[in-house]
Design a protein around this motif. Structure first.
Motif, PDB file in Angstrom:
ATOM      1  N   ALA A  48       0.858  -1.181   0.000  1.00 40.70           N
ATOM      2  CA  ALA A  48       0.000   0.000   0.000  1.00 40.70           C
ATOM      3  C   ALA A  48       0.892   1.228   0.000  1.00 40.70           C
ATOM      4  O   ALA A  48       1.735   1.392   0.877  1.00 40.70           O
ATOM      5  N   SER A  97      -3.255   5.369   1.752  1.00 36.55           N
ATOM      6  CA  SER A  97      -4.703   5.265   1.781  1.00 36.55           C
ATOM      7  C   SER A  97      -5.273   6.625   2.137  1.00 36.55           C
ATOM      8  O   SER A  97      -4.592   7.466   2.729  1.00 36.55           O
ATOM      9  N   LYS A  98      -6.518   6.830   1.798  1.00 33.48           N
ATOM     10  CA  LYS A  98      -7.224   8.059   2.135  1.00 33.48           C
ATOM     11  C   LYS A  98      -8.269   7.732   3.200  1.00 33.48           C
ATOM     12  O   LYS A  98      -9.078   6.835   3.024  1.00 33.48           O
ATOM     13  N   ASP A 134      -4.091  11.499   4.281  1.00 36.30           N
ATOM     14  CA  ASP A 134      -3.224  10.451   3.755  1.00 36.30           C
ATOM     15  C   ASP A 134      -2.627   9.720   4.944  1.00 36.30           C
ATOM     16  O   ASP A 134      -1.959  10.330   5.784  1.00 36.30           O
ATOM     17  N   PRO A 137      -1.346   5.404   5.985  1.00 33.43           N
ATOM     18  CA  PRO A 137      -1.337   3.995   5.607  1.00 33.43           C
ATOM     19  C   PRO A 137      -2.311   3.191   6.462  1.00 33.43           C
ATOM     20  O   PRO A 137      -2.397   3.399   7.664  1.00 33.43           O
ATOM     21  N   ALA A 195      -3.006  -0.328   5.168  1.00 37.16           N
ATOM     22  CA  ALA A 195      -2.887  -1.711   4.695  1.00 37.16           C
ATOM     23  C   ALA A 195      -2.478  -2.622   5.846  1.00 37.16           C
ATOM     24  O   ALA A 195      -1.636  -2.276   6.670  1.00 37.16           O
TER      25      ALA A 195
END
Length: 135
Positions: free
Chosen positions: A19, A22-23, A55, A57, A59
């Motif tokens: 990843a 991610s948002k 923003d 992470p 994952a």
């Protein structure tokens, strides 16, 4: 999602993935707050519509402790509003972005604040959108 191989096909290995980012977002948060720089705006609340996109992470997350909890975004917005009158939507947006960046996993915060009644009846809303990025 794993693909089930047909009997005559060998199983394909799972591809390597990572990843990048991610948002995490909250969209359309509506708060009535004391905001405005004009004399007729003092001593009363006005509605704001707030969108936040972070923003961060996520994952491999297994539980709430592994992610940025979007309920904390709402709590931060409400806490800023509870501090008292703010002259500018820009000030509110920056305070909220900085509060979100306090989470070490958040690398960037985009905050959009709309003031729906600012230009009524000529416009649907006025406001600001800003992005703060950790260096």
């Amino acid at each position: 999602m794993s693909v089930i191989p047909l009997p005559h096909e060998p199983a394909a290995p799972e591809p390597e993935v990572r990843a990048v980012m991610s948002k995490v977002f909250v969209r359309g948060l509506r708060l009535d707050i004391e905001i405005g720089a004009y004399a007729h705006e003092l001593g009363r609340t006005q509605p704001l519509v707030i969108d936040v996109e972070l923003d961060a992470p996520v994952a491999g997350a297994q539980g709430l402790g592994d992610v940025v909890n979007y309920e904390k975004i709402v709590k931060a917005a409400k806490a800023i509003a509870a501090e008292g009158h703010i002259d500018l939507v820009e000030t509110f947006a920056e305070r909220l972005a900085r509060a979100c960046l306090a989470d070490p996993r958040v690398t960037a915060a985009r905050v959009r604040v709309e003031k729906p009644h600012a230009l009524a009846p000529d416009a649907e809303a006025a406001g600001v959108e800003l992005t703060l990025v950790k260096e």
